[in-house]
Scaffold this motif. Structure first.
Motif, PDB file in Angstrom:
ATOM      1  N   ALA A 155       8.690   2.753 -20.241  1.00  0.00           N
ATOM      2  CA  ALA A 155       7.467   3.564 -20.248  1.00  0.00           C
ATOM      3  C   ALA A 155       6.252   2.684 -19.987  1.00  0.00           C
TER       4      ALA A 155
ATOM      5  N   CYS B  85       8.267  -0.563 -23.565  1.00  0.00           N
ATOM      6  CA  CYS B  85       7.030   0.201 -23.461  1.00  0.00           C
ATOM      7  C   CYS B  85       5.848  -0.747 -23.366  1.00  0.00           C
TER       8      CYS B  85
ATOM      9  N   VAL C 135       4.771   2.524 -29.399  1.00  0.00           N
ATOM     10  CA  VAL C 135       5.957   3.341 -29.663  1.00  0.00           C
ATOM     11  C   VAL C 135       5.788   3.984 -31.036  1.00  0.00           C
TER      12      VAL C 135
ATOM     13  N   CYS D 270       7.476  -3.586 -27.290  1.00  0.00           N
ATOM     14  CA  CYS D 270       6.235  -2.856 -27.078  1.00  0.00           C
ATOM     15  C   CYS D 270       5.034  -3.644 -27.584  1.00  0.00           C
TER      16      CYS D 270
END
Length: 123
Positions: A27, A43, A47, A61
């Motif tokens: 992501a 990510c 998150v 992340c």
């Protein structure tokens, strides 16, 4: 997986309750997991694992907020927050950690040291 716009106008991704993904998720913006992910999550933003959310795998992340369950490894560049309803079973590598009362954490935590402030040069 849905992409939703927050009130601030920024986009975030979400995996809704009742949904399940098996595999790797990448992501570019924030993501919220209220369903189940069996696999790794990479990510570039934050998150969030909701109270009913489950991740069985590793996350990487900027920031993480865990209200559900994470079984695996978390590599978080800034802040890892384990909320009162959260369950973390595995290893954490982060700069800052927050663990609320009643949260469950079974694993290890390695915290990166913040760089020392630059000293003014003496001439």
């Amino acid at each position: 997986m849905a992409q939703t716009q927050q009130q601030s106008g920024t986009l975030f991704n979400s995996l809704t309750m009742g949904s399940k993904i098996i595999g790797t998720v990448i992501a570019d913006s924030d993501i919220r997991i209220d369903g189940t992910l069996e696999g790794d999550l990479q990510c570039k933003g934050k998150v969030v694992i909701g109270e009913k959310g489950v991740i069985k795998g590793s996350i990487t992340c900027q920031n993480a907020e865990i209200m559900g369950k994470l079984e695996g490894k978390a590599t978080v560049e800034n802040t890892f927050a384990l909320r009162a309803t959260g369950i973390m079973l595995g290893d954490i590598k982060t700069q800052t950690i927050i663990i609320e009362a009643n949260a469950t954490f079974n694993g290890t935590c390695a915290m990166a040291q913040q760089p020392a402030p630059a000293q003014p040069s003496k001439k």
